[in-house]
Write an enzyme that holds these catalytic residues in place. Sequence first.
Site, PDB file in Angstrom:
ATOM      1  N   GLU A   1      67.222 -10.925  73.287  1.00 56.86           N
ATOM      2  CA  GLU A   1      66.762 -12.169  73.884  1.00 56.86           C
ATOM      3  C   GLU A   1      66.255 -13.154  72.836  1.00 56.86           C
ATOM      4  O   GLU A   1      66.558 -14.335  72.883  1.00 56.86           O
ATOM      5  CB  GLU A   1      65.626 -11.850  74.875  1.00 56.86           C
ATOM      6  CG  GLU A   1      65.342 -12.979  75.813  1.00 56.86           C
ATOM      7  CD  GLU A   1      64.314 -12.572  76.856  1.00 56.86           C
ATOM      8  OE1 GLU A   1      64.102 -13.355  77.793  1.00 56.86           O
ATOM      9  OE2 GLU A   1      63.728 -11.477  76.738  1.00 56.86           O
ATOM     10  N   ASP A   2      65.493 -12.663  71.888  1.00 56.97           N
ATOM     11  CA  ASP A   2      64.754 -13.568  71.010  1.00 56.97           C
ATOM     12  C   ASP A   2      65.352 -13.776  69.619  1.00 56.97           C
ATOM     13  O   ASP A   2      64.864 -14.598  68.870  1.00 56.97           O
ATOM     14  CB  ASP A   2      63.313 -13.038  70.806  1.00 56.97           C
ATOM     15  CG  ASP A   2      62.543 -13.014  72.115  1.00 56.97           C
ATOM     16  OD1 ASP A   2      63.038 -13.622  73.085  1.00 56.97           O
ATOM     17  OD2 ASP A   2      61.478 -12.396  72.167  1.00 56.97           O
TER      18      ASP A   2
END
Length: 735
Positions: A81-82
């Site tokens: 996600e990051d």
Amino acid sequence: MSAPMKNNIDFLLECVQAQNPSANLKKIRAAYECAAAAHEGQKRRNGEPYIIHPVAVAKIIVEMGLDTDSICAGLLHDCIEDTEFGYREIENKFGTSVAELVDGVTRLGMLRYSKEQEQFEDLRKMFMAMAKDIRVILIKLADRLHNARTFQFLPERKQRDKALETMEIYAPIAHRLGMSRIKWELEDLCLQILDPIGYQEIVDGLEKESERYEEFLDHIKERITSKLDEAHITHSISARVKHIYSIYRKMYAQHKTINEIYDICAVRVIVEDVADCYNVLGYVHDLYKPIPGRFKDYISTPKPNGYQSLHTTVIGREGIPFEIQIRTGEMHKMAEYGVAAHWKYKQGLDRVGNEEAFSWIRQLLEAQQDTEAEDFIKAIKVELFADEVFVFTPKGDVINMPAGATPIDMAYAIHSAVGNRMTGAKVNGRIVQIDSHLKNGDIVEILTSKETHGPSRDWLKIVRTTEARNKIKQWFKKECREENIIKGKEDLDRELRANLLYNGFYENEEVIQNTLNKFSFQNIDEMYAAIGYGGITITKVINKVKDEVGRIRRAAERAEKTEQMLAQPQPEKKSRRSQSGVIVEGIDNCLVKFARCCTPIPGDDIIGFITRGYGVSIHRRDCVNVRINEEDKDRSRWVNCWWDEDLIERNNKFSTALQISTRSRTGILAEVMVLLAQTKVNVRDLSARDLEDGYGVINVVIDVTGVRQLKHIMTRLKNTKGVLDVARISNDAAH
Ligand code: MN
């Protein structure tokens, strides 16, 4: 890489090694290196380097006892996600299993939570349904636990939102999976944010009394320990004040202040085997007076989440009640780590498929019932896991159906008009059979024709939901009445002949009429039609006809007999049913209670005593309190009684007391309890005491269906080594 980070991973690896020597430390270190590189430069809200979070999450996962892949996934869980580091890279470096775990955790993170109360249940279900691998949920719980520990760095609004979400979704899921340790911590952390004043009030209250509690608990610990040492029972004992949220909930539910809460203290005794659990229980009840009704045997009947333990609440010094939990080391691990403990146990065996892990939980939920957990089950329903399936319409609406649902179910769930026009279905863009089973996350498109051509009769056998079935029946009922009547009559006649009931049915107007009345049909055509469209099953009709024909036949036989018997005089007997299961001669529906002195159960010869104001007291005829002689002025108050056979068949339970004489009490109490647990009788009360010369006596009150079951149990008890005699108690002076 700075020094403290390095310490972190080294410390983590040490923990891993201590927990699980067979773990792949190299792989875990590599996962750490990747995560550290991917999060390089990122900071958490409190200013710490981001990597501290995944390492802390991994640490929690290690404590749960999960495997190497889960630990790696914990370290990498925020990467997809990051950071730039994606699914492909993880798969290449660490394998598909780790990549899928990370992907699953990422996807759970994308679920949108709304704050409406009604949504929580669906969200919990969705949460569980979306994770195909139980480890995904465990990793996500670890992630949330570490986030919760650092809630205070979030802006205030976000704190409350996250705390509420955690309280409503994550904590119940942890509970459901039996992971009490994580559940408690989550609840306490959230309470601190959701009701800081209430939280502080309890903390202060406990603080104020802490010395008293400590002294109280120390004393209990000492007393139990010395008793158990004396009996040579290997054990460990711990005592504590219960966790804050559980006290909070009690205060709320019972509208009480902290000083009025009943049992704030809890003592836990951990022993080596099940037999010792019951032994310890016996000793504890010797030392302290138990509170009636608070003894719970979760060993013979575990909670739905797998929790096993003996619970009893006893009165300590100064009349302060406290709870004692007694369990084995293995049960304790299960109590603290739940499903994860199971995972750890299984780890030694080959790789366990995800399917298998889930089916184990499912079986657990199905096999076990518990009244205390009833509220929880009501909230989440037992169909938590694979019993439900979530699919999407092409527009993205979620439709929730029972597992095994087909595209036909889906069509009727949308609208009956869609179902009635259905010609086929596409799942995820491809044409499928209309009887195929839908899976979580499927996008289902129903293909329809312009004209309503109606469902096929075969669909009734395919559909899974009652809704679809009813709508299909509805259609047949409306659309083809004539056809249904003909088909229904054919089907019924065939079955009547097969059951040799054809003549019995058609030749007796009363049988026909009673059958129609039973199912509220106006006339026979209506019944044929209902059979034709499937509104009623033939079996139901046949069963009723069978009853009716049989009844008429018996009535005829009885009439014959009555005629024969009319010559002989009959004793007049006016007796009625009583809800208690006892028929009292000459008294209708009177209040009945069972005498405590002899605890009669079905099968015993009984007699009643009309008390002043408390109805009829039922005794065994051989009870010492039954003394009927000519001089007795109360003679007229004794009445004849019989057991109501119907009630006995209905398997009602009756309490009765047994006294077991033993050679020496140590060890035998456990065997007795295990035996009673095996025979599945409920133990209502239990006490044991030592006599002189090493003999002992155990008194139990158990619930049985009647004398037959009791005899069986008594025989088994008598055959237990060390048991000298087993007798029913009937010498108490109580009336
Ligand atoms: Mn995270």
